[in-house]
Design an enzyme around this catalytic site. Structure first.
Site, PDB file in Angstrom:
ATOM      1  N   TYR A  89       0.793  -1.281  -0.188  1.00  0.00           N
ATOM      2  CA  TYR A  89      -0.063   0.014   0.164  1.00  0.00           C
ATOM      3  C   TYR A  89       0.877   1.434   0.040  1.00  0.00           C
ATOM      4  O   TYR A  89       0.393   2.373   0.093  1.00  0.00           O
ATOM      5  CB  TYR A  89      -0.958   0.089   1.193  1.00  0.00           C
ATOM      6  CG  TYR A  89      -1.937  -1.212   1.193  1.00  0.00           C
ATOM      7  CD1 TYR A  89      -2.973  -0.993   0.325  1.00  0.00           C
ATOM      8  CD2 TYR A  89      -1.721  -2.280   2.105  1.00  0.00           C
ATOM      9  CE1 TYR A  89      -3.990  -2.139   0.203  1.00  0.00           C
ATOM     10  CE2 TYR A  89      -2.780  -3.380   1.935  1.00  0.00           C
ATOM     11  CZ  TYR A  89      -3.737  -3.171   1.093  1.00  0.00           C
ATOM     12  OH  TYR A  89      -4.818  -4.260   0.962  1.00  0.00           O
ATOM     13  N   TYR A 491     -11.702  -0.679   0.701  1.00  0.00           N
ATOM     14  CA  TYR A 491     -11.850   0.054   1.933  1.00  0.00           C
ATOM     15  C   TYR A 491     -10.329   0.653   2.354  1.00  0.00           C
ATOM     16  O   TYR A 491     -10.043   1.259   2.925  1.00  0.00           O
ATOM     17  CB  TYR A 491     -11.996  -0.980   2.902  1.00  0.00           C
ATOM     18  CG  TYR A 491     -10.788  -1.970   3.419  1.00  0.00           C
ATOM     19  CD1 TYR A 491     -10.391  -2.865   2.461  1.00  0.00           C
ATOM     20  CD2 TYR A 491     -10.313  -1.695   4.611  1.00  0.00           C
ATOM     21  CE1 TYR A 491      -9.393  -3.881   2.850  1.00  0.00           C
ATOM     22  CE2 TYR A 491      -8.877  -2.530   4.769  1.00  0.00           C
ATOM     23  CZ  TYR A 491      -8.849  -3.614   4.046  1.00  0.00           C
ATOM     24  OH  TYR A 491      -7.828  -4.306   4.441  1.00  0.00           O
ATOM     25  N   ARG A 492      -9.192   0.210   1.341  1.00  0.00           N
ATOM     26  CA  ARG A 492      -7.820   0.858   1.667  1.00  0.00           C
ATOM     27  C   ARG A 492      -7.234   0.593   0.270  1.00  0.00           C
ATOM     28  O   ARG A 492      -7.454  -0.179  -0.589  1.00  0.00           O
ATOM     29  CB  ARG A 492      -7.263  -0.225   2.554  1.00  0.00           C
ATOM     30  CG  ARG A 492      -5.901  -0.222   3.045  1.00  0.00           C
ATOM     31  CD  ARG A 492      -5.686  -1.435   3.870  1.00  0.00           C
ATOM     32  NE  ARG A 492      -4.248  -1.208   4.338  1.00  0.00           N
ATOM     33  CZ  ARG A 492      -3.770  -2.398   5.034  1.00  0.00           C
ATOM     34  NH1 ARG A 492      -4.208  -3.253   5.381  1.00  0.00           N
ATOM     35  NH2 ARG A 492      -2.424  -2.160   5.716  1.00  0.00           N
TER      36      ARG A 492
END
Ligand code: ADP
Length: 548
Positions: A89, A491-492
């Protein structure tokens, strides 16, 4: 960034925390990443540059507050990380190139572990390994939840809404009580921890007196308001310096289970049965689901490795007929679900029976388990269980890092994590599309789906090499777009896609974004905290491409 202003900021910070705790360049000072480097930034190749201009490493809450005041004074944007391990991420990289990393890994005190009520209070630098090892050292009967790779921060993972594998594996839900430095340097404690008197009681535990419960990790709200996971968790609005995290008591009896289903289309029934068993509290932890590619890649069977390895190189993928051959030969499923059962001694045989009965509905499904029947009144120790492939009993591991280099060294991975209803139908429909996109782009589809009672997270993890960074970016943009067209989103997300994913939350002209932007403007008028995080920007700026 005005370089003179930046140097003046670093000079002023160095007077507070010492020059050794200031990195005036991004090339060193962080915790070691997967390739052994201590540089700040995304350890993995990406088409956009997110290189920070340096980092500062405070050791105490007061130092954090001072740094935040200086950042306001010099108008220097900060990007908070706890241990900076957010692999897939963005690691410790900020959205905006040049932002200074506020690295909290030196704040690594375990403030309290409460065995009786099942919670710990930790600072940002405490890793899942640290918490687990301290629990073992003290001989406590607690199982903390840990994610697939245990070197990250308990607090950082929780603020990022990560999850682990025990029944309290949804970390944002298991978080209770928080201490936060606000963008103006003020200090806040949430929930019952907002009551000054709650600092006062101490509890006698063995040879030492332990300062107890000043964050009150047993009830989420204060009078009429719950300000933590819903508001402050957004790293845009505060720097979290302590959290309470709840843990399960070590169970009396335990079984760790694998269910294989043969057909690709069995995903629908598998997900719907798993989520139904969760809604009925038969299965308490979130099952994860692997596909045949992942089962083959992570297996230790030499003949399987022999077949797969030839395809594991840039611009190549393991063809599905080869995977099918392996599947039939090894009598594996196309999908495999992993979960565990946690209970009292008397209940475990019944839970196993109920679970087996439920999967009989899928033709050809097989269920295997490792059982620890236990002794009434005693807890299972993790020493008996030893390390697990998926850490259902909370034993941290670094083993999954090995898959990173499976295509070529140095390898990278990126994750896309869209949310679906828990019937399995919607996930399957999206999966077929995403799988085709992945094959077209010449990558392998690595499934890491996670089932919850009322949603499923369809994580696609893509392993790639530096030379494939552009193609992986295009693939990501396709799968994100396809999901949004079907009415689903993540969600991310990785830093590169924050603006895009944020744009999917567009009800009523983007009312939600307008609301969060207003909160940000109010609390952080100089826009110094994590600009661009989750697509939220200080006023006057709307995306990574617009000028400040
Ligand atoms: P981990 O080491 O567990 O992977 P990181 O430290 O990389 O976690 O943090 C992941 C993300 O969570 C960061 O990019 C940041 O947005 C947010 N975050 C981490 N620590 C904090 C904190 N102390 N306060 C606010 N947000 C944080």
């Amino acid at each position: 960034m005005d370089s003179q202003r930046l140097q003046e900021f670093f000079d002023s910070v160095a007077l507070i925390i010492g020059e050794p705790n200031v990195s005036r360049h991004s090339s060193s000072g962080g915790l070691e990443g997967p390739s052994g480097s201590t540089a700040y930034g995304d350890p993995f190749a990406s088409p956009m540059s997110h290189e920070p201009s340096g980092a500062v490493r405070p050791k105490s809450v007061d130092e954090v507050r001072e740094i935040v005041r200086l950042a306001n004074q010099y108008v220097i944007p900060l990007w908070t990380v706890s241990r900076g391990k957010n692999l897939g991420y963005g690691g410790s990289a900020p959205v905006v190139k040049g932002t200074v990393v506020l690295d909290l890994h030196r704040m690594n005190t375990i403030v309290e572990i409460n065995e009786e009520y099942g919670y710990a209070i930790v600072e940002p630098g405490v890793s899942f390994f640290d918490l687990y090892e301290e629990i073992q050292r003290r001989g406590l009967k607690l199982w903390p939840s840990v994610p697939a790779i245990g070197w990250g921060s308990v607090l950082g993972n929780t603020t990022e809404r990560g999850f682990g594998y025990t029944p309290l594996g949804d970390h944002a839900q298991a978080q209770c009580g928080m201490e936060v430095v606000l963008p103006n340097g003020e200090l806040l404690r949430t929930g019952m921890g907002a009551m000054e008197g709650s600092q006062l009681f101490a509890l006698y535990k063995g040879p030492i007196w332990v300062q107890f419960s000043y964050l009150k990790s047993i009830y989420h709200s204060s009078l009429g308001s719950r300000i933590d996971s819903d508001i402050i968790l957004v790293p845009l609005l505060g720097i979290v310096t302590k959290i309470g995290i709840q843990m399960i008591p070590a169970p009396e009896a335990y079984a760790t289970v694998e269910v294989d289903v043969p057909q690709e289309s069995d995903l629908v029934a598998l997900v719907s049965i798993l989520s139904d068993l969760m809604r009925r509290s038969v299965i308490l932890n979130s099952p994860s689901i692997a596909n045949i590619f992942r089962i083959a890649l992570t297996s230790r069977v030499a003949s399987v490795q022999g077949k797969v390895q030839g395809y594991m190189k840039p611009h190549s993928y393991v063809p599905y007929d080869v995977l099918e051959e392996i599947r039939v030969e090894q009598k594996w499923g196309f999908w495999r679900a992993y979960f565990s059962l946690y209970s009292q001694v008397e209940l475990l045989p019944g839970l196993l029976q109920t679970t087996r009965r439920a999967f009989n509905a899928i033709p050809g499904a097989t269920m295997k388990w490792r059982e620890f029947p236990g002794t009434p009144g005693e807890s299972i120790t993790t020493a008996t269980i030893k390390e697990e492939e998926i850490p259902h009993s909370g034993i941290p591991t670094l083993a999954p890092l090995a898959i990173l280099n499976s295509r070529q060294k140095p390898g990278s991975h990126i994750d896309y994590s869209p949310l679906f209803p828990p019937s399995g139908r919607e996930l399957y429909e999206w999966y077929l599309k995403a799988k085709q996109r992945t094959v077209d782009a010449k990558f392998d589809f690595f499934a890491d789906f996670h089932v919850f009672p009322r949603h499923v997270i369809g994580i696609e993890l893509i392993i790639y090499t530096d030379e494939e960074a552009e193609s992986v970016d295009q693939l990501m943009r396709h799968v994100i777009h396809d999901a949004a067209e079907m009415g689903y989103t993540a969600y991310r997300t990785h830093l590169d896609y924050m603006d895009e994913v944020a744009s999917h939350f567009n009800f009523n002209g983007g009312a939600l974004k307008q609301f969060t932007t207003k909160l940000k403007e109010f609390l952080d008028p100089r826009g110094i905290l994590s600009p661009g995080k989750s697509g939220i920007w200080p006023s006057g700026r709307s995306s990574v491409n617009s000028k400040p």
